[in-house]
Write an enzyme that holds these catalytic residues in place. Structure first.
Site, PDB file in Angstrom:
ATOM      1  N   HIS A   1       0.813  -1.232   0.000  1.00  8.69           N
ATOM      2  CA  HIS A   1       0.000   0.000   0.000  1.00  8.69           C
ATOM      3  C   HIS A   1       0.842   1.276   0.000  1.00  8.69           C
ATOM      4  CE1 HIS A   1       0.981  -0.193   4.247  1.00  8.69           C
ATOM      5  NE2 HIS A   1       0.605   1.064   4.353  1.00  8.69           N
TER       6      HIS A   1
ATOM      7  N   GLY B   1      -0.133   1.001  -4.983  1.00 10.39           N
ATOM      8  CA  GLY B   1      -0.830   0.668  -3.736  1.00 10.39           C
ATOM      9  C   GLY B   1      -1.486   1.887  -3.100  1.00 10.39           C
TER      10      GLY B   1
ATOM     11  N   TYR C   1      12.349 -10.414 -14.017  1.00  8.79           N
ATOM     12  CA  TYR C   1      11.080  -9.910 -13.491  1.00  8.79           C
ATOM     13  C   TYR C   1       9.916 -10.593 -14.211  1.00  8.79           C
ATOM     14  CZ  TYR C   1       7.504  -6.363 -12.416  1.00  8.79           C
ATOM     15  OH  TYR C   1       6.372  -5.700 -12.006  1.00  8.79           O
TER      16      TYR C   1
ATOM     17  N   ASN D   1       3.221   0.174 -18.489  1.00  5.31           N
ATOM     18  CA  ASN D   1       4.135   1.019 -17.691  1.00  5.31           C
ATOM     19  C   ASN D   1       3.357   2.087 -16.921  1.00  5.31           C
ATOM     20  OD1 ASN D   1       5.830  -0.419 -19.489  1.00  5.31           O
ATOM     21  ND2 ASN D   1       7.409   1.148 -19.324  1.00  5.31           N
ATOM     22  N   LEU D   2       3.461   2.049 -15.607  1.00  9.81           N
ATOM     23  CA  LEU D   2       2.715   2.991 -14.764  1.00  9.81           C
ATOM     24  C   LEU D   2       3.567   4.203 -14.412  1.00  9.81           C
ATOM     25  CD1 LEU D   2       1.091   0.478 -12.240  1.00  9.81           C
ATOM     26  CD2 LEU D   2       0.131   1.360 -14.379  1.00  9.81           C
TER      27      LEU D   2
ATOM     28  N   TRP E   1      18.462   7.746 -22.538  1.00  6.92           N
ATOM     29  CA  TRP E   1      19.063   6.422 -22.754  1.00  6.92           C
ATOM     30  C   TRP E   1      18.503   5.764 -24.022  1.00  6.92           C
ATOM     31  CZ3 TRP E   1      18.294   3.923 -17.223  1.00  6.92           C
ATOM     32  CH2 TRP E   1      19.059   4.651 -16.300  1.00  6.92           C
TER      33      TRP E   1
ATOM     34  N   ASP F   1      17.921  -0.345 -25.203  1.00  5.55           N
ATOM     35  CA  ASP F   1      16.582   0.061 -25.647  1.00  5.55           C
ATOM     36  C   ASP F   1      15.500  -0.781 -24.984  1.00  5.55           C
ATOM     37  OD1 ASP F   1      16.865   2.209 -27.319  1.00  5.55           O
ATOM     38  OD2 ASP F   1      16.926   1.021 -29.179  1.00  5.55           O
TER      39      ASP F   1
END
Ligand code: GFB
Length: 319
Positions: free
Chosen positions: A15, A20, A140, A169-170, A206, A280
């Site tokens: 959270h 969260g 991951y 992607n957040l 990048w 990339d």
């Protein structure tokens, strides 16, 4: 039918994270009064025994599993064992405990990096396990794939109502702005902001700027989580027989175009160049959001608006 009682106990794991926090706000806004929250120092989700004890004592009726070790492309590369091992432990402990204590519904947060690197775009849920993964985040991704498949296995063998949401992607208020471990959007927001403040005339971006990414505002993702929590089981089963739902805004853009948008919102025309010594990553990962659209959910926040809100938060809290 699946109706969530406002008095039901809901455990939000993770959270204090970007997502969260937004989930807690959304649940409270929807009238849920009985939220179970534990910081990582109060409850280490990587250890099975305390997790079992927590579930046995508190008997949460619903669980949203938003706790995970996350980070950007370089953090994934530098800490592969942590990204794989911590996430496997967290998921396994929480999923087993939730199954043993008879949780009514659990929402597991997956990620769009679970899909094969070369899968057809937009990425459909059915692309899972159809090809090789992108190398930069395979650790991951393998952990998250294990979580998705474990939810499916627990549903199949034990009838658990466990659903997985594949988040693109957040970004949003409270994001990680550390340049070594963050994702691209907060990293470039900070770089352009600091260049403006310091009067610098170049920002280093990048990679080649060519990869395309889809970004979803964290509060929209939280909205989707609560929407799914409240959606009747028969409706979910109809659109998602594998209990997987992609969550995104349905649009992507190149990293180069993201730079231009950030320049506009931040109010700088500071130039940028590309550091080709940095990776990339995956060329594109736009998700097919038709399952959630069919259920009646769409992301309400445009990328420009979400970036503006995040930048306002960044200026108030990080500068
Ligand atoms: O957001 P990001 O770190 O991760 O990078 P992924 C996205 C793209 O932005 C890559 C480029 O092509 C980066 O090279 N980029 C440009 C930058 N400048 C920067 C910068 O200053 N910082 C960062 N971080 N990137 C992550 C996975 O992949 O996506 C995670 O590693 C997870 O495991 C997450 O799946 C959602 O989008 O490539």
């Amino acid at each position: 039918m699946h109706l969530v009682d406002p008095e039901a106990s809901i455990y939000v794991a993770g959270h204090n994270g970007l997502l969260g926090r937004s989930i807690v706000n959304k649940l409270r806004a929807n009238g849920y009064r009985n939220l179970l929250l534990r910081t990582s120092s109060e409850l280490d989700l990587r250890a099975q025994r305390p997790v079992n004890d927590f579930f046995a004592e508190n008997q949460p009726e619903y669980v949203i599993l938003a706790a995970a070790r996350v980070g950007g492309i370089l953090a994934n590369d530098q800490y592969p064992a942590d990204f794989l091992g911590d996430n496997l432990c967290i998921q396994n402990n929480v999923l087993q405990a939730a199954k043993n204590s008879g949780v009514k519904r659990l929402i597991f947060l997956g990620s769009t990096c679970i899909y094969p690197r070369e899968a057809p775009q937009p990425l459909k849920e059915t692309a899972l396990l159809t090809g090789p993964l992108e190398i930069t985040n395979r650790w991951y991704a393998v952990a998250k794939i294990a979580g998705v498949v474990q939810c499916q296995a627990l549903r199949r063998q034990h009838g658990c109502d466990f659903i997985t949401l594949m988040a693109t992607n957040l970004y949003g208020p409270g994001d990680n702005f550390d340049l070594a471990s963050s994702h691209v959007l907060p990293a470039l927001m900070r770089k352009f902001h600091e260049a403006r403040i310091r009067g610098e005339n170049r920002v280093s971006v990048w990679g080649s700027g060519k990869p395309r990414r889809e970004f979803l505002y964290s509060e929209d993702m939280a909205d989707a989580c609560v929407f799914v929590l409240e959606t009747p089981e028969d409706q979910l089963n109809r659109v998602a027989p594998d209990s997987m739902l992609n969550v995104g805004c349905g649009k992507d853009l190149s990293i180069r175009d993201l730079c231009v948008l950030l320049q506009e919102v931040i109010g700088t025309n500071c130039a940028f160049d590309f550091d080709l010594s940095k990776p990339d990553g995956t060329p594109r990962k736009l998700v097919d959001v038709s399952r959630l659209t069919q259920l009646g959910w769409q992301a309400p926040t445009s990328l420009r608006m979400g970036i503006q809100k995040t930048y306002t938060w960044y200026q108030a809290h990080c500068t």
